[in-house]
Design a protein around this motif. Sequence first.
Motif, PDB file in Angstrom:
ATOM      1  N   LEU A 250     -15.739 -11.056  11.385  1.00 34.90           N
ATOM      2  CA  LEU A 250     -15.520  -9.765  12.488  1.00 34.90           C
ATOM      3  C   LEU A 250     -15.204 -10.266  13.813  1.00 34.90           C
ATOM      4  N   SER A 251     -15.943 -11.032  14.101  1.00 32.88           N
ATOM      5  CA  SER A 251     -16.032 -11.579  15.528  1.00 32.88           C
ATOM      6  C   SER A 251     -14.610 -12.386  15.672  1.00 32.88           C
ATOM      7  N   LEU A 252     -14.142 -13.266  14.690  1.00 29.67           N
ATOM      8  CA  LEU A 252     -12.913 -13.785  14.801  1.00 29.67           C
ATOM      9  C   LEU A 252     -11.778 -12.946  14.831  1.00 29.67           C
ATOM     10  N   LEU A 253     -11.975 -12.076  13.751  1.00 26.74           N
ATOM     11  CA  LEU A 253     -10.726 -11.057  13.722  1.00 26.74           C
ATOM     12  C   LEU A 253     -10.624 -10.185  14.980  1.00 26.74           C
ATOM     13  N   ALA A 267     -16.711  -3.755  13.909  1.00 21.97           N
ATOM     14  CA  ALA A 267     -18.103  -4.615  14.187  1.00 21.97           C
ATOM     15  C   ALA A 267     -19.056  -3.614  14.865  1.00 21.97           C
ATOM     16  N   LEU A 268     -18.612  -2.806  15.504  1.00 22.62           N
ATOM     17  CA  LEU A 268     -19.604  -1.881  16.005  1.00 22.62           C
ATOM     18  C   LEU A 268     -20.095  -0.847  14.952  1.00 22.62           C
ATOM     19  N   ILE A 269     -19.372  -0.401  14.024  1.00 20.55           N
ATOM     20  CA  ILE A 269     -19.819   0.528  13.066  1.00 20.55           C
ATOM     21  C   ILE A 269     -20.870  -0.303  12.215  1.00 20.55           C
ATOM     22  N   ASN A 270     -20.616  -1.592  11.988  1.00 21.02           N
ATOM     23  CA  ASN A 270     -21.268  -2.427  11.420  1.00 21.02           C
ATOM     24  C   ASN A 270     -22.763  -2.325  11.667  1.00 21.02           C
ATOM     25  N   TYR A 271     -22.832  -2.458  13.168  1.00 19.51           N
ATOM     26  CA  TYR A 271     -24.256  -2.525  13.788  1.00 19.51           C
ATOM     27  C   TYR A 271     -24.807  -1.042  13.758  1.00 19.51           C
ATOM     28  N   ALA A 282     -27.265  -2.587   7.461  1.00 18.21           N
ATOM     29  CA  ALA A 282     -26.020  -2.656   8.034  1.00 18.21           C
ATOM     30  C   ALA A 282     -24.690  -3.146   7.041  1.00 18.21           C
ATOM     31  N   LEU A 283     -23.734  -3.062   7.286  1.00 17.39           N
ATOM     32  CA  LEU A 283     -22.527  -3.571   6.445  1.00 17.39           C
ATOM     33  C   LEU A 283     -22.958  -5.054   6.001  1.00 17.39           C
ATOM     34  N   HIS A 284     -23.165  -5.889   6.793  1.00 19.97           N
ATOM     35  CA  HIS A 284     -23.461  -7.155   6.249  1.00 19.97           C
ATOM     36  C   HIS A 284     -24.551  -7.345   5.376  1.00 19.97           C
TER      37      HIS A 284
END
Length: 295
Positions: A250-253, A267-271, A282-284
């Motif tokens: 997500l950070s690279l994208l 990425a924000l939604i993931n956290y 979380a999603l990860h």
Amino acid sequence: MSFPAGWYDDPQDPTQQRYWDGEAWTDQRRAQEGPPPYQGQFGQPTAAGQPQYGQPAQHGQVYGGGQQAPAQYGQYGAQPQQTGQAPYGQQQYGHPQPQYGQGFQQQGYGYPGQRVATTPDGQPLSGWWRRVFAFIIDSIIVGLIGLPLTGYFYYQYSQVIWKYFEDTLNAAEAGTPTTSTALPPEAYKWMIPAVLLGLLVSFVYEYLFLTRKGATPGKMALGIGVRLRDVPGNPPGPAVAKRYGFIIGLSLLATIPLVGTLFSFIALINYLWPLWDDKKQALHDKVAHTNVVRT
């Protein structure tokens, strides 16, 4: 066995009564009511429908004063027993001691609305704020560790960005403002290596600490750790790789022009996901089948 809502003897304070809402104990308490007034000759029945003096009243019967007889019950967290039965682990004179699982139905600890989420084997899960503060601590540590590798690239990047702002301001003062919002291509030449090196340091940091200690220094400071949801112990390498690989992806994208804003939002939604997820993942965490737990 189910019991109706009502006031029963408080197991923590025999001088008080506590309210049972039909499913679990509440925080409502009141003073313990005194014994019923003596009526009739000792050992003889009093008025119809009232118990004999000196004998336990059955749940649902009334004393001479018209107050309902409180039911007795066993350990804290269990449903109340009928009056006249002994608490679990004690034997009432003239009656056999009840076996575990008989005579009452044992419930778990906790109050309505305050039950702690756990893994399937009962380990409490971490709250969201603990994860946030642990993330901040780890980010500072990783930044300091990676600075010898990334410092030069970030310095060159800042120089390019500063010159870009100076040129933009000079153009505006000269009456020829620029309408482009894109960064100069030279900025990406320095930014991309800095981001990649930072992510590599972060991945090694997470991988080594999680596989060997079950927690990073930031998580240790907050009393939390990472484990597989269904298996206790330190998470294995593949799970850690999936877990942090999702974050790196997500950070690279997010650095890609135009579509990067979308992936930054994901990425924000993931956290934020553990705030409403019933498993506090979380999603990860879902990708790697892990949970962040209290240690």
